[in-house]
Structure formats: structure tokens, C-alpha cells
Design a protein around this motif. Structure first.
Motif, PDB file in Angstrom:
ATOM      1  N   THR A  71      61.445  37.600  96.802  1.00  0.00           N
ATOM      2  CA  THR A  71      62.664  38.161  97.404  1.00  0.00           C
ATOM      3  C   THR A  71      62.711  37.805  98.890  1.00  0.00           C
ATOM      4  N   ASP A  94      72.888  33.290  89.143  1.00  0.00           N
ATOM      5  CA  ASP A  94      74.065  33.852  88.505  1.00  0.00           C
ATOM      6  C   ASP A  94      73.817  34.058  87.000  1.00  0.00           C
ATOM      7  N   ARG A 128      71.653  37.071  86.557  1.00  0.00           N
ATOM      8  CA  ARG A 128      72.431  38.322  86.759  1.00  0.00           C
ATOM      9  C   ARG A 128      73.208  38.633  85.490  1.00  0.00           C
ATOM     10  N   HIS A 180      71.905  42.060  83.793  1.00  0.00           N
ATOM     11  CA  HIS A 180      72.590  43.104  84.580  1.00  0.00           C
ATOM     12  C   HIS A 180      72.529  44.479  83.917  1.00  0.00           C
ATOM     13  N   PRO A 221      68.161  44.447  88.673  1.00  0.00           N
ATOM     14  CA  PRO A 221      69.319  43.899  89.406  1.00  0.00           C
ATOM     15  C   PRO A 221      69.070  43.840  90.920  1.00  0.00           C
ATOM     16  N   ALA A 222      68.354  44.844  91.454  1.00  0.00           N
ATOM     17  CA  ALA A 222      68.104  44.867  92.906  1.00  0.00           C
ATOM     18  C   ALA A 222      67.195  43.701  93.321  1.00  0.00           C
ATOM     19  N   ASP A 277      69.328  40.695  93.437  1.00  0.00           N
ATOM     20  CA  ASP A 277      70.227  40.745  94.599  1.00  0.00           C
ATOM     21  C   ASP A 277      69.509  40.449  95.908  1.00  0.00           C
TER      22      ASP A 277
END
Ligand SMILES: Cc1cc2nc3c(=O)[nH]c(=O)nc-3n(C[C@H](O)[C@H](O)[C@H](O)COP(=O)(O)OP(=O)(O)OC[C@H]3O[C@@H](n4cnc5c(N)ncnc54)[C@H](O)[C@@H]3O)c2cc1C
Length: 385
Positions: free
Chosen positions: A184, A233, A236, A240, A247-248, A251
Motif C-alpha cells: 500500500t 480496477d 475492485r 468489492h 476494499p480499503a 484503495d
């Protein structure tokens, strides 16, 4: 016996082998084809066996300082229910350490820093290994020829040395799974150090690092070579509805940070890890699916075992025979277990089989789960000092 070695490949296994050989007084040259020595990939978890090997190599403390103990976590369903909880303190009590999570680039740097710069021949590809006489083995790297008493082939799953030594061996095959992973961009608010979540033919997992950032990986059962125009994408879209923090984690990731590799393995075991004065080590010898997080740990075990055998046996021949006898059964058993773990874990897709597996896991006491893990972690290294 002589004491010069050429190590082909400067990954985790090759660098560890070079450190081990130098610790027993050998002169070592590591030949690495990449122009920059940086292990690709995101993060890695190191179990007690790998950490003990690193201790013998003199880098265990530095690696622990840069790692985060994986105390709290386990396996979940996509809705967030727990299938098993893993207690890192119980592992620590049993084998002295929980599993540790570290960035691959950090582990690689710490190994590299234990070697003098002149031991590394970076940007040089080994293209041949021959034995011109009974006491010498020769590595060709373009114009450069290196003669030594021993060659360690640590050139990874696609090992050219392995295909040269075992031309009839079928080589690596696709495991059936492809993996996307990243670190991340920023710290993520995580309630656990690590998790694995199993859906039907899919897995999402994370390992938290000591700076609060995390590595995540998504494993999908898809045909080999499948690639996405926009991988983040696509993930996700697929994940999702899965529980927090999945999801975090996605993101908190830059699209350019996502790596995508098919998972290959050496499904047909090699009949020997040594030929003449060449020893195969790490993924070159026993590339396994990552389901138990043991590939690099086994490479570290190889490195220490090889150095210990060379330090104590009277000849290279005797040392290589001992290396093969000690490493082949152990690493091939771990590889079989890793394959089996994949089949029963993320690769299971039939709804009934998934339901049965999940029920069995919920009913397994965490003590029994810890006991199963210990089978692979409770390895005691030979001493190099
Ligand atoms: C998704 C995933 C997750 C994983 N997670 C874990 C984990 O949590 N814990 C764990 O223990 N293991 C894990 N593994 C396994 C681990 O990454 C490997 O087992 C380990 O990196 C193998 O190291 P190696 O040095 O043998 O090979 P490699 O890392 O492949 O290194 C081989 C090196 O040789 C070089 N090379 C190749 N050919 C030549 C040549 N002809 N001349 C010169 N240089 C050459 C390459 O450039 C490379 O640097 C994971 C694997 C995957 C795929």
C-alpha cells in the motif's frame, strides 16, 4: 578440498548461500544477470525455520528489527467470519518466534549488505556450466570465464543450470493460479497482522509491516497468461463485496504498484540436488506454490545446510552427497504439503467441498492448527560457527 565457489543467481537463496560459504572461509563470487540487485515482489513472511537459518548466517537480528511479528490473524470467509484464528504467541512459545512479515526489498538489502561489493558480479548472465576436470567447475558468462571448486545454482524457478544438468526433466508447470500483489502507498488501519480470506477459487490476504503499511495479494484461478488492462480496477470489481479491510487495502494502493505473476512450480521432483561439483538450491531445486509461505525459508535452510556440510565433510563430493541427503526429502515434503494446502485452500471451488472444508476448519481447535504449522517451522539448523 579447495574453497572457491561461484553462485549463479543473486536472489534470496543465492545471497544466503554466498553468506554461508563466506562464513566457513570460502571465496565466493555471485553472478547475477539483473543490472540492479533488487528482489522484485512485495512482502514475504518468514517462519521460525527461515529465521533460524538467518541467525546462522548472522543476519537474523537485523531481519527481526526490520520485520513485524504476525501475532494476530487467521483465515476468514469473504463475509468476514473466522475459519481459524492463529495465535502468534503460541508459535513464539513453541519455536521462539511468531512468523515475521518483511518487505522483500529490505530482506534482500540486508542479505546484500552482508557481502563485500567485490563478491557480486551484477549484470552478468551465466550461460554455461561445465566440468573441465575432476576438481574444477567452470561458469561462462559471455566473455568472462570463472573457475571454481563448486558452483551453486540458485538461478530460480526457470534455472538454466537445472535444464542443462537434467535435460529430460519437464521443468516448471503452471500451478493453476495467478497472483496480483502490491504494497500500500500509505499506512492502513488494520486490526490484524495478517489474514487470508478464501472464496471459491480465489484468495485475498495481507501481511502488515512495522511501518503500518501492508502487503496484500489476490490469488485467482485463471488460465495461465491471463492479464487485465487495469488490474486494480479488476480486483475492485471482484473483491468489492468482501469484508473489510480488503476494499480499503485496494484503495490505499497506486495502480502502478500492482505486480501480476502466474504461479509456477516444479511439480516433478528432481532425482538429485547435485551433479558433479554443482549444487542446486532454492527455487532452482524445489520451486513450490506459495501456500505455506515456505519457498524462501527452504532456500535459507538449503544455504545453511550446504555451508555446514562443506565445513565438516572431508571432500566436496562427500559434502554434496550430505547436502542432497539432508535437503531433498525435507524440501520435497514441504513442496508436497504446499501443493496440498493450495488444493484444500484457495483452489477449492466446488460449493459443497468449500462448505465441508470450512466446517472442518471451524471445528479444528487452534492448538491443533498450530501443531500442523509447527511440522514445517520446527527445523533446527546445523551450526556454522
Ligand atoms: C506470490 C508468492 C509469495 C511468496 N511468499 C513467500 C513467503 O511468504 N515466504 C517464503 O518463504 N517464500 C515465499 N515465496 C517463495 C519465494 O519467493 C521463493 O521461494 C524465493 O524467492 C526463491 O529464491 P531463489 O533465490 O531460489 O530464486 P529467485 O528469487 O528467483 O532468484 C533467482 C535469481 O537468479 C537470477 N538469475 C537467473 N538466471 C540467471 C543466470 N543465468 N545468470 C545469472 N543470474 C541469473 C535471477 O535474476 C534472480 O535474481 C513466495 C512466492 C510467490 C510467487
Amino acid at each position: 578440498m579447495g574453497n572457491t565457489a561461484v553462485v549463479v543467481g543473486g536472489g534470496i537463496g543465492g545471497l544466503a548461500a554466498a553468506i554461508g560459504l563466506r562464513r566457513i572461509g570460502w571465496e565466493v563470487t555471485v553472478v547475477e544477470r539483473a543490472s540492479m540487485l533488487e528482489d522484485a515482489g512485495a512482502g514475504i513472511s518468514l517462519a521460525a525455520n527461515g529465521l533460524r537459518a538467518l541467525d546462522e548466517l548472522g543476519v537474523g537480528d537485523a531481519v527481526r528489527d526490520a520485520s513485524r511479528g504476525q501475532y494476530n490473524g487467521g483465515t476468514r470467509t469473504p463475509q468476514g467470519g473466522w475459519l481459524t484464528r492463529m495465535d502468534g504467541s503460541a508459535l513464539e512459545k513453541a519455536v521462539g518466534t511468531p512468523i515475521m512479515g518483511i518487505r522483500r526489498s529490505t530482506l534482500h538489502r540486508l542479505l546484500r549488505d552482508s557481502l563485500p561489493a567485490e563478491a557480486l558480479l551484477i549484470g552478468s548472465e551465466a550461460d554455461s556450466v561445465e566440468q573441465p576436470g575432476p576438481g574444477t567447475v567452470r561458469v561462462g558468462c559471455g566473455e568472462t570465464v570463472l573457475d571454481a571448486d563448486l558452483v551453486v545454482a540458485a538461478d530460480g524457478i526457470g534455472s538454466k543450470v537445472r535444464s542443462h544438468l537434467f535435460p529430460a526433466h519437464p521443468g516448471p508447470v503452471y500451478s493453476g493460479s495467478t497472483v496480483l500483489r502490491a504494497i500500500t502507498e500509505q499506512a492502513v488501519d488494520l486490526r490484524t497482522d495478517f489474514e487470508l480470506t478464501w472464496g471459491h477459487g480465489a484468495e485475498f490476504g495481507h501481511i502488515a509491516f512495522h511501518d503500518g503499511r501492508a502487503e496484500w495479494h489476490a490469488v485467482l484461478d485463471l488460465p495461465a497468461g491471463t492479464r487485465f488492462a487495469d488490474p486494480l480496477d479488476e480486483l475492485r470489481r471482484r473483491f468489492h463485496t468482501w469484508h473489510d479491510p480488503i476494499p480499503a487495502l485496494l484503495d490505499a494502493t497506486r495502480p502502478a504498484a500492482v505486480l501480476h505473476h502466474d504461479v509456477n512450480e516444479l511439480r516433478t521432483p528432481l532425482p538429485s540436488y547435485t551433479v558433479g561439483r554443482t549444487a542446486l538450491l532454492g527455487d532452482a531445486a524445489h520451486a513450490m506454490p506459495p501456500n505455506l509461505g515456505q519457498g524462501a525459508c527452504q532456500a535459507l535452510e538449503d544455504a545453511v545446510t550446504l555451508a555446514a556440510a562443506l565445513a565438516t565433510e572431508p571432500t566436496v563430493k562427500a559434502a554434496l552427497a550430505r547436502y542432497d541427503a539432508e535437503r531433498r526429502p525435507r524440501s520435497q515434503a514441504v513442496a508436497r504439503a504446499a501443493r496440498q494446502a493450495g488444493r484444500m485452500g484457495q483452489q477449492l471451488s466446488h460449493p459443497l467441498a468449500v462448505a465441508l472444508r470450512n466446517t472442518a476448519m471451524r471445528l479444528t481447535p487452534s492448538r491443533a492448527a498450530t501443531h500442523m504449522i509447527l511440522r514445517h517451522h520446527a527445523w533446527v539448523p546445523p551450526q556454522l560457527s
